[in-house]
Design an enzyme around this catalytic site. Structure first.
Site, PDB file in Angstrom:
ATOM      1  N   TYR A  51       0.814  -1.228   0.000  1.00 44.09           N
ATOM      2  CA  TYR A  51       0.000   0.000   0.000  1.00 44.09           C
ATOM      3  C   TYR A  51       0.845   1.273   0.000  1.00 44.09           C
ATOM      4  O   TYR A  51       0.349   2.344   0.350  1.00 44.09           O
ATOM      5  CB  TYR A  51      -0.955  -0.003   1.193  1.00 44.09           C
ATOM      6  CG  TYR A  51      -2.172  -0.888   0.982  1.00 44.09           C
ATOM      7  CD1 TYR A  51      -3.171  -0.528   0.075  1.00 44.09           C
ATOM      8  CD2 TYR A  51      -2.327  -2.067   1.682  1.00 44.09           C
ATOM      9  CE1 TYR A  51      -4.285  -1.325  -0.122  1.00 44.09           C
ATOM     10  CE2 TYR A  51      -3.447  -2.878   1.496  1.00 44.09           C
ATOM     11  CZ  TYR A  51      -4.422  -2.485   0.589  1.00 44.09           C
ATOM     12  OH  TYR A  51      -5.539  -3.269   0.397  1.00 44.09           O
ATOM     13  N   HIS A 117     -10.074  -6.182  -2.047  1.00 41.74           N
ATOM     14  CA  HIS A 117      -9.280  -5.215  -2.811  1.00 41.74           C
ATOM     15  C   HIS A 117      -9.537  -5.459  -4.292  1.00 41.74           C
ATOM     16  O   HIS A 117      -9.731  -6.614  -4.709  1.00 41.74           O
ATOM     17  CB  HIS A 117      -7.789  -5.430  -2.523  1.00 41.74           C
ATOM     18  CG  HIS A 117      -6.890  -4.661  -3.444  1.00 41.74           C
ATOM     19  ND1 HIS A 117      -6.590  -3.337  -3.242  1.00 41.74           N
ATOM     20  CD2 HIS A 117      -6.260  -5.024  -4.598  1.00 41.74           C
ATOM     21  CE1 HIS A 117      -5.799  -2.920  -4.224  1.00 41.74           C
ATOM     22  NE2 HIS A 117      -5.588  -3.922  -5.054  1.00 41.74           N
TER      23      HIS A 117
HETATM   24  N1  UDP Z   1      -9.432   3.081   3.313  1.00 42.23           N
HETATM   25  C1  UDP Z   1      -9.695   3.473   4.611  1.00 42.23           C
HETATM   26  N2  UDP Z   1     -10.262   4.719   4.806  1.00 42.23           N
HETATM   27  C2  UDP Z   1     -10.556   5.568   3.789  1.00 42.23           C
HETATM   28  C3  UDP Z   1     -10.278   5.148   2.466  1.00 42.23           C
HETATM   29  C4  UDP Z   1      -9.721   3.907   2.262  1.00 42.23           C
HETATM   30  O1  UDP Z   1      -9.432   2.727   5.549  1.00 42.23           O
HETATM   31  O2  UDP Z   1     -11.050   6.673   4.033  1.00 42.23           O
HETATM   32  C5  UDP Z   1      -8.834   1.740   3.084  1.00 42.23           C
HETATM   33  C6  UDP Z   1      -9.837   0.737   2.516  1.00 42.23           C
HETATM   34  O3  UDP Z   1      -9.518  -0.542   3.044  1.00 42.23           O
HETATM   35  C7  UDP Z   1      -9.547   0.824   1.030  1.00 42.23           C
HETATM   36  C8  UDP Z   1      -8.022   0.999   1.031  1.00 42.23           C
HETATM   37  O4  UDP Z   1      -7.774   1.858   2.133  1.00 42.23           O
HETATM   38  O5  UDP Z   1      -9.965  -0.328   0.341  1.00 42.23           O
HETATM   39  C9  UDP Z   1      -7.433   1.607  -0.225  1.00 42.23           C
HETATM   40  O6  UDP Z   1      -8.092   2.831  -0.497  1.00 42.23           O
HETATM   41  P1  UDP Z   1      -8.572   3.203  -1.970  1.00 42.23           P
HETATM   42  O7  UDP Z   1      -8.931   4.651  -1.973  1.00 42.23           O
HETATM   43  O8  UDP Z   1      -7.537   2.743  -2.949  1.00 42.23           O
HETATM   44  O9  UDP Z   1      -9.925   2.353  -2.128  1.00 42.23           O
HETATM   45  P2  UDP Z   1     -10.265   1.090  -3.051  1.00 42.23           P
HETATM   46  O10 UDP Z   1      -9.463   1.226  -4.321  1.00 42.23           O
HETATM   47  O11 UDP Z   1      -9.877  -0.140  -2.260  1.00 42.23           O
HETATM   48  O12 UDP Z   1     -11.742   1.170  -3.284  1.00 42.23           O
HETATM   49 MG    MG Z   2      -7.459   1.485  -4.587  1.00 44.58          MG
END
Ligand code: UDP
Ligand code: MG
Length: 140
Positions: A51, A117
């Site tokens: 990440y 994910h």
């Molecule tokens: N996440 C979180 N809080 C937030 C946004 C994201 O804990 O406000 C976590 C959540 O598990 C998410 C991951 O971080 O799936 C990666 O964020 P992203 O914005 O890439 O979301 P995704 O692509 O998974 O929808």
């Molecule tokens: Mg993402």
């Protein structure tokens, strides 16, 4: 990896809540072919590296400790327009905003513990798949 592949993880909440089978069924019913798959657990260091793109975001520390808190299922999936199609199947990041019937709407606990994910681009799908799987393991 070409534009027909994406990478997914079934996250610790969904594994812990017994949803592996249901989620894999939804993925296969949506027409994805499994190219590679493993059940494993990330160390904090490995989750931090996976990440890294989010390391400036406020939730990074919690995300890393959460993603290393229990086992996950990692997989490479194949379908036409795999990245976009899989993002539609899983729904919005925040499960309260995810469309009914999507994997996150059905199985997620919270915005952090959101069940699965899904890669956000072909480039990241390749990077993420290669993070978990050697060429020899990408057999589908
Ligand atoms: N996440 C979180 N809080 C937030 C946004 C994201 O804990 O406000 C976590 C959540 O598990 C998410 C991951 O971080 O799936 C990666 O964020 P992203 O914005 O890439 O979301 P995704 O692509 O998974 O929808
Ligand atoms: Mg993402």
């Amino acid at each position: 990896m070409n534009g027909n592949r994406t990478f997914t993880m079934i996250k610790p909440d969904a594994v812990g809540n017994g949803h592996i089978g249901n989620i894999l069924k939804d993925i296969q019913d949506a027409g994805f072919k499994i190219i590679a798959m493993k059940f494993t657990r990330l160390s904090e260091g490995q989750a931090g590296k996976f990440y890294e793109v989010h390391k400036e975001r406020p939730f990074y520390g919690e995300l890393v400790s959460y993603m290393s808190s229990g086992p996950i299922v990692a997989a490479i999936l194949e379908k036409d327009e795999a990245v976009a199609s899989f993002r539609t199947l899983i729904g919005a990041t925040d499960p309260t905003k995810a469309e009914p019937g999507t994997i996150r709407a059905k199985y997620a606990e919270s915005i952090a513990a959101n069940a699965v994910h899904g890669s956000d681009s072909d480039e990241n799908a390749a990077i993420e798949g290669n993070f978990f799987f050697s060429a020899l393991e990408q057999v589908g």
